[in-house]
Design a protein around this motif. Structure first.
Motif, PDB file in Angstrom:
ATOM      1  N   GLY A  84      30.621  58.572 -22.668  1.00 58.70           N
ATOM      2  CA  GLY A  84      31.496  58.274 -21.539  1.00 58.70           C
ATOM      3  C   GLY A  84      32.920  58.736 -21.766  1.00 58.70           C
ATOM      4  N   SER A  85      33.841  58.135 -21.028  1.00 60.50           N
ATOM      5  CA  SER A  85      35.255  58.513 -21.067  1.00 60.50           C
ATOM      6  C   SER A  85      36.114  57.313 -21.420  1.00 60.50           C
ATOM      7  CB  SER A  85      35.694  59.076 -19.711  1.00 60.50           C
ATOM      8  OG  SER A  85      34.959  60.233 -19.366  1.00 60.50           O
TER       9      SER A  85
ATOM     10  N   THR B 180      36.526  62.691 -22.896  1.00 59.82           N
ATOM     11  CA  THR B 180      35.145  62.476 -22.466  1.00 59.82           C
ATOM     12  C   THR B 180      34.192  63.022 -23.510  1.00 59.82           C
ATOM     13  OG1 THR B 180      35.755  62.593 -20.117  1.00 59.82           O
ATOM     14  CG2 THR B 180      33.443  62.976 -20.664  1.00 59.82           C
TER      15      THR B 180
ATOM     16  N   GLN C 163      24.750  60.935 -20.310  1.00 57.11           N
ATOM     17  CA  GLN C 163      24.786  59.584 -19.775  1.00 57.11           C
ATOM     18  C   GLN C 163      24.135  59.571 -18.398  1.00 57.11           C
ATOM     19  OE1 GLN C 163      28.727  57.967 -19.014  1.00 57.11           O
ATOM     20  NE2 GLN C 163      29.584  59.983 -18.619  1.00 57.11           N
TER      21      GLN C 163
ATOM     22  N   TYR D 227      24.383  56.452 -16.352  1.00 56.56           N
ATOM     23  CA  TYR D 227      25.341  55.641 -15.612  1.00 56.56           C
ATOM     24  C   TYR D 227      26.737  55.994 -16.117  1.00 56.56           C
ATOM     25  CZ  TYR D 227      21.681  52.224 -14.214  1.00 56.56           C
ATOM     26  OH  TYR D 227      20.588  51.597 -13.681  1.00 56.56           O
ATOM     27  N   GLU D 228      27.769  55.529 -15.416  1.00 61.24           N
ATOM     28  CA  GLU D 228      29.101  55.526 -15.995  1.00 61.24           C
ATOM     29  C   GLU D 228      29.047  54.574 -17.191  1.00 61.24           C
ATOM     30  OE1 GLU D 228      33.267  53.465 -14.863  1.00 61.24           O
ATOM     31  OE2 GLU D 228      32.390  54.717 -13.289  1.00 61.24           O
ATOM     32  N   THR D 229      29.267  55.113 -18.388  1.00 58.47           N
ATOM     33  CA  THR D 229      29.009  54.379 -19.622  1.00 58.47           C
ATOM     34  C   THR D 229      30.225  54.407 -20.533  1.00 58.47           C
ATOM     35  OG1 THR D 229      26.682  55.009 -19.484  1.00 58.47           O
ATOM     36  CG2 THR D 229      27.443  54.213 -21.611  1.00 58.47           C
ATOM     37  N   LEU D 230      30.433  53.310 -21.260  1.00 56.36           N
ATOM     38  CA  LEU D 230      31.480  53.237 -22.274  1.00 56.36           C
ATOM     39  C   LEU D 230      30.851  52.895 -23.611  1.00 56.36           C
ATOM     40  CD1 LEU D 230      34.456  53.058 -23.259  1.00 56.36           C
ATOM     41  CD2 LEU D 230      34.414  50.633 -22.587  1.00 56.36           C
TER      42      LEU D 230
ATOM     43  N   ALA E 292      36.613  49.168 -17.771  1.00 57.51           N
ATOM     44  CA  ALA E 292      35.279  49.554 -17.320  1.00 57.51           C
ATOM     45  C   ALA E 292      34.793  48.470 -16.376  1.00 57.51           C
ATOM     46  CB  ALA E 292      34.327  49.717 -18.499  1.00 57.51           C
TER      47      ALA E 292
ATOM     48  N   GLY F 289      30.403  49.696 -19.028  1.00 55.00           N
ATOM     49  CA  GLY F 289      30.112  50.689 -18.014  1.00 55.00           C
ATOM     50  C   GLY F 289      29.603  50.068 -16.738  1.00 55.00           C
TER      51      GLY F 289
END
Length: 304
Positions: A177-178, A183, A188, A190-193, A210, A258
């Motif tokens: 993720g970002s 980044t 990924q 999903y939007e992931t952390l 997030a 995320g």
């Protein structure tokens, strides 16, 4: 690693901190597997997931004498992507899409189970034959509904491919993720952390925001807006709040989070949005309908 250990939780109202910053404090249950400890943080009764993350285990730290080590027989997964990340040691990954890959500290192994995959986690003889250590994380990402039955695949990212930088003098890495303006190249869904940071005593780090997020203390201890987080504790951090942590001593932390996934069922190594799909996967494993692990075809872990 299979899903067998519950975790302990402490509600925000019991914490000595503003509820707006820390929603829940998780303390792992520990399993001793004969000189090798596994600590489980997710899933738990009051918190099944953080963003798309549905499983969080810390392996070790452990020290093995020559002739001993990790030796996990082939076992199956569906509906997730597994992430293996090591701080110390080495694991040899094999799977049923013909992957053969040693994972070493700083690397990311991302295995997309999709409609079904089997894999084993063992060691190369040159590792097992000498005294050695192991310490790392095993995490599972729930796949979006439209990807739960995708073709299984395996992705390996070397340490040098993972972005590393300093934020206010604190070394950080963004694994998936970002965060902090960089980044990761890791796949990924999903939007992931997923990130880590190493702080010296007294250093301060503002956490990236997030939709959902949590901080886990691998080593040392930190203060998060008035809450003291000890080694092996995880704090669920409120979204939308500016939250900073201060290292009470030298510390290593991991951040996960995320975009939330929908409800998921989890049983043993199987995850799905449909309960009947898990029943099918269990039967498929019993009947030998999963593809064999290439180079590791003889053994397997039966369903508990």
């Amino acid at each position: 690693m299979s899903n067998t250990l519950p975790t302990a939780e402490q509600e925000c109202s019991a914490l000595q901190a503003p509820c707006k910053a820390i929603e829940l404090l998780l303390t792992p249950r520990v399993a001793d597997l004969g000189g090798f400890s596994v600590r489980r943080l997710l899933p738990t009764a009051k918190r099944k997931m953080v963003g798309p993350w549905i499983f969080f285990d810390e392996m070790g730290p452990a020290t093995f004498t020559a002739g001993e080590g990790i030796n996990v027989r082939p076992h199956p997964h569906i509906g997730i992507a597994t992430v293996t990340y090591l701080f110390e040691g080495e694991i040899l990954h094999r799977d049923s899409v013909s992957s053969l890959q040693p994972i070493r500290p700083g690397d990311i192994n991302l295995m997309v189970a999709g409609r079904g995959i089997a894999h084993s986690e063992r060691e190369r003889p040159e590792i097992t034959n000498v005294d050695h250590g192991l310490h790392g994380l095993q995490l599972w990402l729930a796949l979006p509904d439209e990807h739960e039955e995708t073709e299984p695949s395996f992705h390996h990212y070397r340490e040098h491919e993972i972005p590393a930088m300093e934020v206010d003098g604190v070394p950080v890495r963004v694994m998936i993720g970002s965060a902090w303006g960089v980044t990761s190249p890791v796949l990924q869904f999903y939007e992931t952390l997923y990130a880590e940071a190493s702080l010296k005593a007294g250093q301060v780090l503002e956490l990236p925001d997030a939709s959902e997020r949590a901080v886990y203390v691998v080593q040392g201890s930190v203060d998060a807006e008035g809450t003291n987080l000890l080694t092996h504790s995880m704090a669920i951090v409120s979204a939308g709040e500016r939250v900073s942590i201060t290292a009470a001593e030298d510390a290593r932390i991991v951040l996960i989070g995320g975009e939330p996934a929908g409800p998921r069922f989890i049983e043993w190594n199987f995850v799905s949005s449909r309960k009947e799909r898990i029943a099918q996967a269990k039967n498929d494993w019993r009947e030998g309908r999963f593809d064999k692990v290439s180079g590791d075809e003889e053994e397997f872990i039966p369903i508990p």
